[in-house]
Design a protein around this motif. Structure first.
Motif, PDB file in Angstrom:
ATOM      1  N   GLY A   1      38.965  31.682  35.832  1.00 60.76           N
ATOM      2  CA  GLY A   1      39.902  32.124  36.860  1.00 60.76           C
ATOM      3  C   GLY A   1      39.599  33.541  37.308  1.00 60.76           C
ATOM      4  N   ALA A   2      40.041  33.881  38.520  1.00 61.08           N
ATOM      5  CA  ALA A   2      39.844  35.229  39.056  1.00 61.08           C
ATOM      6  C   ALA A   2      41.123  35.728  39.701  1.00 61.08           C
ATOM      7  N   VAL A   3      41.455  37.000  39.438  1.00 63.66           N
ATOM      8  CA  VAL A   3      42.471  37.723  40.209  1.00 63.66           C
ATOM      9  C   VAL A   3      41.712  38.771  41.017  1.00 63.66           C
ATOM     10  N   LEU A   4      41.717  38.625  42.326  1.00 65.67           N
ATOM     11  CA  LEU A   4      40.890  39.466  43.189  1.00 65.67           C
ATOM     12  C   LEU A   4      41.421  40.881  43.308  1.00 65.67           C
ATOM     13  N   ASN A   5      42.732  41.024  43.382  1.00 63.02           N
ATOM     14  CA  ASN A   5      43.370  42.320  43.596  1.00 63.02           C
ATOM     15  C   ASN A   5      44.870  42.134  43.439  1.00 63.02           C
ATOM     16  N   LEU A   6      45.574  43.247  43.312  1.00 60.01           N
ATOM     17  CA  LEU A   6      47.036  43.208  43.193  1.00 60.01           C
ATOM     18  C   LEU A   6      47.633  44.334  44.019  1.00 60.01           C
ATOM     19  N   ALA A   7      48.518  43.976  44.930  1.00 61.89           N
ATOM     20  CA  ALA A   7      49.258  44.960  45.713  1.00 61.89           C
ATOM     21  C   ALA A   7      50.638  44.378  45.978  1.00 61.89           C
TER      22      ALA A   7
ATOM     23  N   ASP B   1      53.036  36.596  37.198  1.00 63.99           N
ATOM     24  CA  ASP B   1      52.766  35.257  37.724  1.00 63.99           C
ATOM     25  C   ASP B   1      51.300  35.125  38.142  1.00 63.99           C
ATOM     26  N   LYS B   2      50.751  36.167  38.761  1.00 61.68           N
ATOM     27  CA  LYS B   2      49.322  36.140  39.100  1.00 61.68           C
ATOM     28  C   LYS B   2      48.489  35.974  37.824  1.00 61.68           C
ATOM     29  N   GLY B   3      48.878  36.695  36.772  1.00 69.69           N
ATOM     30  CA  GLY B   3      48.123  36.691  35.529  1.00 69.69           C
ATOM     31  C   GLY B   3      48.104  35.347  34.816  1.00 69.69           C
ATOM     32  N   ARG B   4      49.012  34.453  35.191  1.00 67.21           N
ATOM     33  CA  ARG B   4      49.020  33.118  34.568  1.00 67.21           C
ATOM     34  C   ARG B   4      47.718  32.368  34.807  1.00 67.21           C
ATOM     35  N   ILE B   5      46.962  32.778  35.819  1.00 67.68           N
ATOM     36  CA  ILE B   5      45.716  32.078  36.141  1.00 67.68           C
ATOM     37  C   ILE B   5      44.690  32.208  35.015  1.00 67.68           C
TER      38      ILE B   5
ATOM     39  N   ALA C   1      35.315  32.174  31.634  1.00 65.02           N
ATOM     40  CA  ALA C   1      35.345  33.536  32.180  1.00 65.02           C
ATOM     41  C   ALA C   1      36.670  33.859  32.840  1.00 65.02           C
ATOM     42  N   CYS C   2      37.147  35.077  32.583  1.00 64.26           N
ATOM     43  CA  CYS C   2      38.262  35.679  33.324  1.00 64.26           C
ATOM     44  C   CYS C   2      37.647  36.750  34.222  1.00 64.26           C
ATOM     45  N   VAL C   3      37.634  36.502  35.512  1.00 61.16           N
ATOM     46  CA  VAL C   3      36.966  37.387  36.462  1.00 61.16           C
ATOM     47  C   VAL C   3      37.982  38.381  37.025  1.00 61.16           C
ATOM     48  N   TYR C   4      37.660  39.675  36.946  1.00 59.77           N
ATOM     49  CA  TYR C   4      38.602  40.709  37.393  1.00 59.77           C
ATOM     50  C   TYR C   4      37.885  41.702  38.297  1.00 59.77           C
TER      51      TYR C   4
ATOM     52  N   ALA D   1      44.747  46.935  37.394  1.00 58.61           N
ATOM     53  CA  ALA D   1      45.824  45.989  37.092  1.00 58.61           C
ATOM     54  C   ALA D   1      45.273  44.587  36.814  1.00 58.61           C
ATOM     55  N   THR D   2      44.175  44.221  37.488  1.00 58.82           N
ATOM     56  CA  THR D   2      43.599  42.896  37.248  1.00 58.82           C
ATOM     57  C   THR D   2      42.977  42.829  35.852  1.00 58.82           C
ATOM     58  N   GLU D   3      42.353  43.908  35.425  1.00 53.96           N
ATOM     59  CA  GLU D   3      41.770  43.940  34.078  1.00 53.96           C
ATOM     60  C   GLU D   3      42.874  43.916  33.016  1.00 53.96           C
ATOM     61  N   ASP D   4      43.978  44.590  33.300  1.00 55.61           N
ATOM     62  CA  ASP D   4      45.110  44.578  32.363  1.00 55.61           C
ATOM     63  C   ASP D   4      45.632  43.159  32.154  1.00 55.61           C
ATOM     64  N   LEU D   5      45.628  42.359  33.231  1.00 56.03           N
ATOM     65  CA  LEU D   5      46.081  40.971  33.115  1.00 56.03           C
ATOM     66  C   LEU D   5      45.147  40.154  32.231  1.00 56.03           C
ATOM     67  N   VAL D   6      43.841  40.447  32.300  1.00 56.70           N
ATOM     68  CA  VAL D   6      42.884  39.765  31.418  1.00 56.70           C
ATOM     69  C   VAL D   6      43.182  40.106  29.961  1.00 56.70           C
ATOM     70  N   ARG D   7      43.415  41.379  29.700  1.00 59.14           N
ATOM     71  CA  ARG D   7      43.681  41.817  28.326  1.00 59.14           C
ATOM     72  C   ARG D   7      44.926  41.152  27.758  1.00 59.14           C
ATOM     73  N   ALA D   8      45.897  40.882  28.626  1.00 60.40           N
ATOM     74  CA  ALA D   8      47.168  40.301  28.174  1.00 60.40           C
ATOM     75  C   ALA D   8      47.104  38.783  28.015  1.00 60.40           C
TER      76      ALA D   8
END
Length: 475
Positions: free
Chosen positions: A191-197, A213-217, A224-227, A233-240
């Motif tokens: 999964g990938a989270v491209l950005n957060l705003a 909710d985005k981080g649920r992906i 792979a968790c793509v950030y 903030a996207t990397e923080d979601l991977v860590r969590a």
């Protein structure tokens, strides 16, 4: 109704919340599986009545004009993604112990129906760039000879993809924060989270809830968790995230990549994540010129798509070929025409400040056409970061005063034309004013940073009006 019961739908009382692109397929599928389906819908207009009549002909019960009351005997709710979590229907469901799934959750639970071999999901979310990235990903996967489709929030029903006759090797899945909120069981291959705003905060209630909710992906990712390296903030979601053993964090960056990253070196898209000895080695994937358009945020989209494809084992050549084959949708930084040595570019899809900032960053000297429905957004940060690129600004739409105030604070030297009209003819006037402000070599950019519904049916119609006005200008 846990996953162990999913194979037995006969006689289950299921309530589908909302008609529309997700509700109607869900109702049809569940009815076909033998469930006793009731559809509830807030609206009771002519279109809803026609949709209801089609479903009732199948034997589905439809209640129009009442989406708040939980039908008696309901064992499961399947909701359209846009229905807010605080609706009375869901409050009643929680009190009764009734689970709520979205259409994505339903598709995920049904993907092994009838002994099917389910295709893995490569999933993409983010505030901006989701659709483009998923389309790029599908193009790359196709170039590798894989049977695939771009599905999900992109407008193609996941239920149709999962249950249709067409068999897929892998799916490129766009997921919104709404869909992820209602998909607790989803476990993507990668999964990938491209950005957060900030976006949709009225729905989620807070930035923290939106990000969660985005981080649920990332939950349960296998490979792979793509950030986004530029968006911590996207990397923080991977860590969590709670992922499968061996799943890796893979970053993408517009700079030179470190180990376990994809990035750009001397105009080349480079992979240092899916290569042997990534401490020392790198793999060339494509040239920046293979990406259309080669704007910075679109290069980031291409890198994210490449990362997911490489996570699936796609060879480098397919990344290049897939990116070359890809053509972006209309109204996404689309060059309309050059008139008197001024470029006119339609990015009507830039419906929030984050998307508009990315669009503005792609050009050096801009006459900016902006405005519409602000959806609670503020514009100070956007204007402050983009001020040095602005030759002039033309404002349209209901909430244009908010942008004008930000311009007064952060770009007082930039000339502003404030069009005090919200009729659709205002676009022609806006384009003419922008042409008057522009000088040879400039770009007139429609990147409204706002929604369109104050003046137009949707952002497509707004972009069409801009293109038509440009053609009239050049006639």
């Amino acid at each position: 109704m846990g996953s162990q019961e999913v194979t037995d739908w006969q006689g289950k009382h299921v309530t589908v919340a909302g008609l529309g692109v997700s509700g109607i397929p869900a109702a049809r599928v569940l009815h076909g599986l033998g469930a006793l389906v009731t559809v509830v819908n807030d609206g009771d207009d002519e279109r809803a009545r026609a949709q209801a009549a089609d479903l009732e002909a199948l034997g589905v019960t439809v209640r129009l004009g009442d989406g708040a009351t939980l039908p008696e005997g309901t064992e499961l709710i399947v909701t359209a993604p846009g229905w807010q979590p605080d609706k009375p229907l869901f409050t009643a469901a929680a009190a009764a112990g009734v689970p709520v799934w979205g259409d994505v959750e339903l598709a995920w639970r049904l993907r092994e129906l009838d002994g099917r071999k389910p295709a893995p999901w490569l999933a993409v979310t983010g505030t901006n760039g989701k659709t483009t990235t998923v389309q790029m990903l599908a193009s790359i996967l196709k170039a590798a000879g894989l049977r695939t489709a771009a599905v999900g929030n992109i407008g193609v029903s996941l239920l149709d993809a999962v249950l249709g006759e067409q068999e897929y090797d892998v799916l490129a899945v766009e997921l919104s924060s709404y869909q992820l909120h209602w998909a607790p069981s989803l476990r993507a291959h990668s999964g990938a989270v491209l950005n957060l705003a900030p976006d949709h905060l009225d729905w989620h209630g807070s930035m923290e809830a939106y990000a969660a909710d985005k981080g649920r992906i990332y939950e349960g990712n296998r490979v792979a968790c793509v950030y986004n390296v530029a968006d911590k903030a996207t990397e923080d979601l991977v860590r969590a995230a709670d992922v499968e053993e061996g799943c890796r964090a893979v970053g993408f960056t517009l700079g030179a990549p470190g180990p376990s990253q994809l990035g750009v070196v001397d105009g080349i898209l480079v992979d240092r994540a899916f290569v042997e000895n990534r401490q020392k080695n790198a793999q060339e994937l494509a040239e920046v010129s293979d990406v259309t358009p080669p704007a910075p945020h679109n290069i980031a989209n291409a890198l994210a798509a490449a990362a997911l494809a490489r996570a699936y084992g796609v060879p480098p050549r397919a990344v290049r070929d897939g990116l070359r084959d890809f053509t972006p949708d209309a109204h996404r930084i689309a060059h309309v025409a050059d008139v008197d040595e001024v470029a006119y570019v339609d990015d009507s899809k830039a419906t929030n400040t984050h998307a508009a900032e990315a669009s503005l960053a792609a050009y050096e000297s801009i006459v900016w056409i902006a405005g519409g429905l602000a959806k609670g957004a503020t514009f100070d940060e956007l204007v402050a970061r983009s001020a040095k690129r602005l030759r002039g600004v033309v404002l349209i739409g209901a909430d244009r005063a908010l942008i004008r105030e930000a311009l007064t604070r952060h770009a007082p030297q930039v000339p502003v034309v404030d069009l005090d009209r919200t009729d659709t003819g205002a676009m022609l006037a806006a384009v003419r004013e922008a042409g008057r402000l522009a000088e040879p070599g400039d770009t007139v950019l429609l990147a409204p940073a706002c929604a369109s519904m104050d003046m137009f049916a949707n952002y497509n119609k707004r972009g069409d009006a801009f293109a038509e006005a440009v053609r009239e200008l050049g006639a």
